[in-house]
Design a protein around this motif. Structure first.
Motif, PDB file in Angstrom:
ATOM      1  N   ALA A  13       5.641  -3.383  -9.153  1.00 46.90           N
ATOM      2  CA  ALA A  13       4.992  -3.278 -10.462  1.00 46.90           C
ATOM      3  C   ALA A  13       4.596  -1.854 -10.860  1.00 46.90           C
ATOM      4  N   PRO A  14       4.044  -1.005  -9.936  1.00 45.89           N
ATOM      5  CA  PRO A  14       3.577   0.315 -10.391  1.00 45.89           C
ATOM      6  C   PRO A  14       4.668   1.136 -11.060  1.00 45.89           C
ATOM      7  N   LEU A  15       5.863   1.226 -10.411  1.00 47.14           N
ATOM      8  CA  LEU A  15       6.914   2.035 -11.004  1.00 47.14           C
ATOM      9  C   LEU A  15       7.469   1.390 -12.251  1.00 47.14           C
ATOM     10  N   GLN A  16       7.594   0.044 -12.266  1.00 54.78           N
ATOM     11  CA  GLN A  16       8.115  -0.655 -13.441  1.00 54.78           C
ATOM     12  C   GLN A  16       7.188  -0.490 -14.634  1.00 54.78           C
ATOM     13  N   ASN A  17       5.878  -0.295 -14.359  1.00 51.06           N
ATOM     14  CA  ASN A  17       4.900  -0.105 -15.436  1.00 51.06           C
ATOM     15  C   ASN A  17       4.657   1.358 -15.738  1.00 51.06           C
ATOM     16  N   GLY A  18       5.372   2.266 -15.036  1.00 48.59           N
ATOM     17  CA  GLY A  18       5.170   3.690 -15.260  1.00 48.59           C
ATOM     18  C   GLY A  18       3.898   4.232 -14.657  1.00 48.59           C
ATOM     19  N   ASP A  19       3.306   3.517 -13.673  1.00 44.54           N
ATOM     20  CA  ASP A  19       2.051   3.934 -13.038  1.00 44.54           C
ATOM     21  C   ASP A  19       2.389   4.786 -11.820  1.00 44.54           C
ATOM     22  N   LEU A  20       2.589   6.113 -12.020  1.00 48.36           N
ATOM     23  CA  LEU A  20       2.993   6.978 -10.914  1.00 48.36           C
ATOM     24  C   LEU A  20       1.918   7.100  -9.839  1.00 48.36           C
ATOM     25  N   PRO A  21       0.598   7.231 -10.196  1.00 46.32           N
ATOM     26  CA  PRO A  21      -0.397   7.253  -9.105  1.00 46.32           C
ATOM     27  C   PRO A  21      -0.373   5.977  -8.281  1.00 46.32           C
ATOM     28  N   GLY A  22      -0.244   4.822  -8.953  1.00 43.34           N
ATOM     29  CA  GLY A  22      -0.168   3.563  -8.217  1.00 43.34           C
ATOM     30  C   GLY A  22       1.078   3.505  -7.353  1.00 43.34           C
ATOM     31  N   PHE A  23       2.195   4.023  -7.890  1.00 42.91           N
ATOM     32  CA  PHE A  23       3.417   4.016  -7.088  1.00 42.91           C
ATOM     33  C   PHE A  23       3.269   4.954  -5.903  1.00 42.91           C
ATOM     34  N   ALA A  83       0.599   5.554  -4.202  1.00 42.47           N
ATOM     35  CA  ALA A  83      -0.175   4.835  -3.181  1.00 42.47           C
ATOM     36  C   ALA A  83       0.695   3.810  -2.469  1.00 42.47           C
ATOM     37  N   ALA A  84       1.528   3.062  -3.232  1.00 47.69           N
ATOM     38  CA  ALA A  84       2.382   2.043  -2.617  1.00 47.69           C
ATOM     39  C   ALA A  84       3.424   2.695  -1.710  1.00 47.69           C
ATOM     40  N   ALA A  85       4.030   3.817  -2.173  1.00 41.82           N
ATOM     41  CA  ALA A  85       5.030   4.480  -1.354  1.00 41.82           C
ATOM     42  C   ALA A  85       4.411   5.064  -0.081  1.00 41.82           C
ATOM     43  N   SER A  86       3.194   5.610  -0.200  1.00 40.61           N
ATOM     44  CA  SER A  86       2.520   6.151   0.986  1.00 40.61           C
ATOM     45  C   SER A  86       2.229   5.048   1.989  1.00 40.61           C
ATOM     46  N   ALA A  87       1.784   3.888   1.490  1.00 41.16           N
ATOM     47  CA  ALA A  87       1.504   2.759   2.393  1.00 41.16           C
ATOM     48  C   ALA A  87       2.784   2.310   3.086  1.00 41.16           C
ATOM     49  N   LEU A  88       3.893   2.237   2.352  1.00 41.99           N
ATOM     50  CA  LEU A  88       5.154   1.846   2.974  1.00 41.99           C
ATOM     51  C   LEU A  88       5.591   2.879   3.997  1.00 41.99           C
ATOM     52  N   ASN A  89       5.436   4.145   3.678  1.00 47.97           N
ATOM     53  CA  ASN A  89       5.883   5.205   4.588  1.00 47.97           C
ATOM     54  C   ASN A  89       5.134   5.153   5.911  1.00 47.97           C
ATOM     55  N   ARG A  90       3.836   4.765   5.850  1.00 44.45           N
ATOM     56  CA  ARG A  90       3.071   4.694   7.098  1.00 44.45           C
ATOM     57  C   ARG A  90       3.581   3.606   8.025  1.00 44.45           C
ATOM     58  N   HIS A  91       4.272   2.609   7.483  1.00 46.52           N
ATOM     59  CA  HIS A  91       4.788   1.518   8.310  1.00 46.52           C
ATOM     60  C   HIS A  91       6.235   1.758   8.747  1.00 46.52           C
ATOM     61  N   GLN A  92       6.811   2.868   8.316  1.00 45.97           N
ATOM     62  CA  GLN A  92       8.170   3.212   8.741  1.00 45.97           C
ATOM     63  C   GLN A  92       8.071   4.382   9.714  1.00 45.97           C
ATOM     64  N   ASP A 130       3.323  15.249   0.353  1.00 48.42           N
ATOM     65  CA  ASP A 130       2.318  16.118  -0.253  1.00 48.42           C
ATOM     66  C   ASP A 130       1.270  15.255  -0.934  1.00 48.42           C
ATOM     67  N   THR A 131       0.203  15.882  -1.335  1.00 52.63           N
ATOM     68  CA  THR A 131      -0.801  15.166  -2.132  1.00 52.63           C
ATOM     69  C   THR A 131      -0.241  14.930  -3.522  1.00 52.63           C
ATOM     70  N   TYR A 132      -0.727  13.888  -4.179  1.00 56.69           N
ATOM     71  CA  TYR A 132      -0.222  13.541  -5.521  1.00 56.69           C
ATOM     72  C   TYR A 132      -0.563  14.656  -6.512  1.00 56.69           C
TER      73      TYR A 132
END
Length: 736
Positions: A78-88, A90-99, A120-122
């Protein structure tokens, strides 16, 4: 059905007969067999190495597919589909921590501009991409890409996996997972290969990504010249001799059939294979004599073991089809061992497919539950929106009602000293009422709830009436006597009013209106000499809430809904509306095209209702200002008016003296107007009293509910003098 063999023999009997028949020519046959065995072994080795390279290539593709699938799922969140880059982020960072093997996730726009990096930081400035070639390839082919091994800004070697994502409103993004080579190293380590074998996974430039020997020292190395020559000579995949970077001669199998252009190379020392062949030859020669002596003795034992092994393979084949676990059956015979290995691989593939199927079913069930929940939420949101619009119309129209009524009173008294002020107030109140109507009309149109009451009407009369009702605007009208169309009188009047309002706010000193008709269509053109429009504004002028740029003072006013409503109403009439302008300061022109209709046989009479005597009225409204101003206006119209501010007061007034007309507000403090209407009907003993609903609730459902409650007429606040005259006219006139 195949024919049954004429003779049937046991395996034991056949082995003994074979030994006896081969006893005399065994020496010659042995030499020939040894040669053929060596060739066969070499072919088996070649096939094994090629199969291993292909299997590893498929496993590499599977790993890259897994990363691509993970990126695709992340991109569809949803974040990227809604254009919410800060939300995206956060979601990408959470996924990266599990990879474990991912260094980070990079998001770029459709032009390759970096939008964010989880390394990097957002919002931090992004360094240049380490592998821009793979990004260009992705944008050119629009297919997932696995790039080359590159050293990034942090100094670590990694390779990118990139996918193209369609975001909000069709906007394109690229998602990149930066993956360490360790992921491919573990893939090699999971393979069961001889210890002297060397396996390498190479990227599209043939640089080493993962190697089974000396990974740290060789990662990123280019291929040797002999391997390059072998690949050039053999094509997409092949087998031959090559020299490693350590200088060791290897029998080498490779494949480059990966979907991502990567290569897998498998090598074994060439001297080891030759030594094994010589060793087999010596052992065979020394043991042939002993074999001749012992063949009869061991034939029976061998046949028993073979039969047992074959039976186990048969059981495993049957178990593979039924889904049962396979039984381990090690065998010293290569073919049987390969069959067992193939059956084991088939079992693993079957279990993997079953697991994927179960995961797919679980995912489908979750998606179905999510879809049903989303539908329920959408229905609830629609219901809440309808309730909000009803309350919005009521709350906005309630304060407008006493203002409009008071203005009508002032106009009827026509005090010369207040004419200018009344004109100002009338224009502003009409502007506010138009804003409220535009908001509610747009909601009805977009939700498909706007209903037209179509009839054959004279569009020329509609235009003339609209022009006559637009004071303060210099209008030159050119129209024939009659242009007949099938339309809704009030809605077409709304179209004219909105276009004239637009001309008043953005036009110049003169507005030209031309109505004409050809063989099949009526054409209405409204032209002004005002500020004009740019090409960009013309393309979006009929979009809701879109307006021409204005100063902070917003002298033009409005919400940007009038022209959007014009287009929707014209569309519902089966017509077209368009806008033209020669540019800024050159004026604007709007054209409405409607289908012509056959004129009626006789034109309906437009005479007004006959005059009538004053009536006994009961006006019920909890808004004191609205009640007092409305009563004063009705009294000026010649009626006897009593006022009540609640349902209880109204019923007391009815019992004291029955009115001829009762005008009721719906939202009363002690009971609803619908309940009050039922009680008045009961007190009157039938339809002796005309009931008129005067309320801020003006949606289609509110009108239908009023008539279901046996109201004779529904009026929406603020009511005009004409509305009140309709409410107090003889019944047949009011109904008309």
């Amino acid at each position: 059905m195949p024919a049954r063999p004429r003779f049937m023999f046991s395996l034991r009997y056949l082995l003994i007969m074979l030994t006896a028949i081969g006893l005399l020519p065994l020496a010659l046959l042995g030499a020939w067999s040894l040669h053929q065995a060596g060739i066969y072994k070499e072919r088996e080795q070649e096939r094994w190495m090629l199969d291993l390279a292909r299997a590893l290539s498929s496993a590499v593709d599977a790993e890259l597919d897994s990363a691509i699938a993970t990126l695709t799922s992340l991109g569809n969140a949803a974040p990227l589909q809604n254009g919410d880059l800060p939300g995206f982020y956060a979601a990408a960072s959470a996924l990266n921590r599990h990879q474990a093997d991912w260094l980070g996730v990079i998001l770029t726009d459709g032009d390759g501009k970096v939008l964010l990096r989880t390394m990097d930081t957002y919002g931090a400035a992004a360094p240049p991409l380490a592998d821009p070639a793979s990004l260009r390839q992705l944008l050119a082919t629009q297919q997932p890409v696995a790039g080359q091994l590159t050293r990034g800004p942090g100094g670590r070697l990694a390779f990118p996996v990139r996918v193209l994502i369609a975001g909000d409103q069709g906007k394109l993004y690229t998602l990149t997972a930066v993956i360490q080579p360790d992921r491919m190293v573990r893939l090699i380590q999971r393979q069961q290969v001889p210890p002297d074998a060397v396996i390498a996974v190479r990227d599209g430039t043939r640089a080493v990504v993962a190697r089974s020997r000396d990974q740290q020292g060789k990662v990123g190395d280019a291929p040797s010249a002999s391997l390059v020559a072998l690949m050039r000579r053999a094509g997409a995949e092949g087998f031959g001799n090559a020299v490693t970077s350590e200088g060791q001669h290897m029998s080498t199998a490779y494949t480059t059939r990966s979907r991502y252009g990567w290569a897998v190379v498998v090598g074994r020392p060439a001297e080891g294979l030759r030594a094994a062949a010589y060793e087999r030859m010596g052992v065979y020669a020394a043991g042939i004599v002993l074999s001749l002596l012992a063949c009869f003795l061991f034939a029976s034992l061998l046949s028993s073991r073979l039969v047992a092994t074959i039976r186990t393979l048969q059981q495993n084949a049957a178990a593979l089809g039924s889904g049962a676990p396979l039984t381990q059956s090690p065998s010293g015979i290569t073919e049987i061992a390969q069959i067992g290995h193939a059956l084991k691989q088939a079992e693993q593939l079957r279990d993997a497919r079953e697991q994927e199927r179960a995961q797919l079913l679980d995912s489908l069930n979750r998606a179905l539950a999510s879809h049903q929940s989303a539908l329920a939420d959408a229905r609830e949101a629609g219901r809440a929106k309808d309730e909000f619009l009803a309350v919005l119309g009521h709350e906005l129209r309630n304060p407008l009602s006493p203002i409009v009524t008071s203005l009508d009173l002032l106009d009827m008294r026509d005090e010369p000293t207040s004419r200018k002020e009344r004109g100002v107030m009338r224009r502003q109140v009409n502007h506010l009422r138009r804003l409220v109507d535009d908001l509610l009309d747009l909601s009805r149109i977009t939700s498909g709830k706007l209903q037209l009451e179509l009839r054959i009407l004279n569009l020329a009369d509609v235009v003339r009436h609209a022009v006559a009702a637009t004071p303060g605007l210099q209008i030159h009208l050119s129209a024939p006597d009659a242009v007949w169309v099938m339309g809704d009188d009030s809605r077409l009047t709304q179209v004219l009013n909105n276009l004239l309002s637009n001309a008043a706010r953005f036009g110049g000193s003169v507005t030209q209106i031309a109505l004409s008709a050809d063989a099949s269509h009526a054409r209405l053109t409204i032209s002004d000499n005002g500020i004009g429009m740019s090409e960009e504004l013309i393309a979006r002028v009929f979009e809701p809430f879109h307006q021409a740029p204005q100063s902070l003072a917003r002298r033009g006013g409005g919400l940007g809904l009038g022209l959007a409503i014009v287009r929707k109403i014209v569309d519902l009439h089966g017509g077209l509306v368009s806008a033209r302008s020669a540019g800024a300061g050159m004026g604007s022109q709007f054209e409405v095209v409607l289908p012509l209709s056959v004129p009626p046989a006789t034109e309906l009479s437009m005479d007004g209702a006959a005059a009538h005597d004053g009536l006994r009225l009961l006006l019920v409204d909890d808004n004191v200002d609205a009640a007092l101003s409305g009563a004063a206006l009705l009294q000026l119209l010649g009626h006897e008016v009593r006022i009540a501010h609640s349902g209880t007061e109204a019923l007391a007034a009815v019992r004291q003296r029955m009115p001829q007309v009762a005008i009721l507000d719906i939202g009363l403090p002690d009971m609803s107007g619908y309940e009050l209407a039922t009680a008045i009907r009961r007190e009157a003993g039938g339809d002796a009293v005309r009931l008129v609903a005067l309320t801020g609730y003006g949606q289609k459902e509110d009108v239908a509910r009023a008539y279901e409650a046996r109201f004779d007429l529904h009026l929406t606040k603020p009511a005009s003098v004409a509305d009140l005259q309709r409410a107090t006219a003889p019944f047949n006139d009011a109904a008309a």
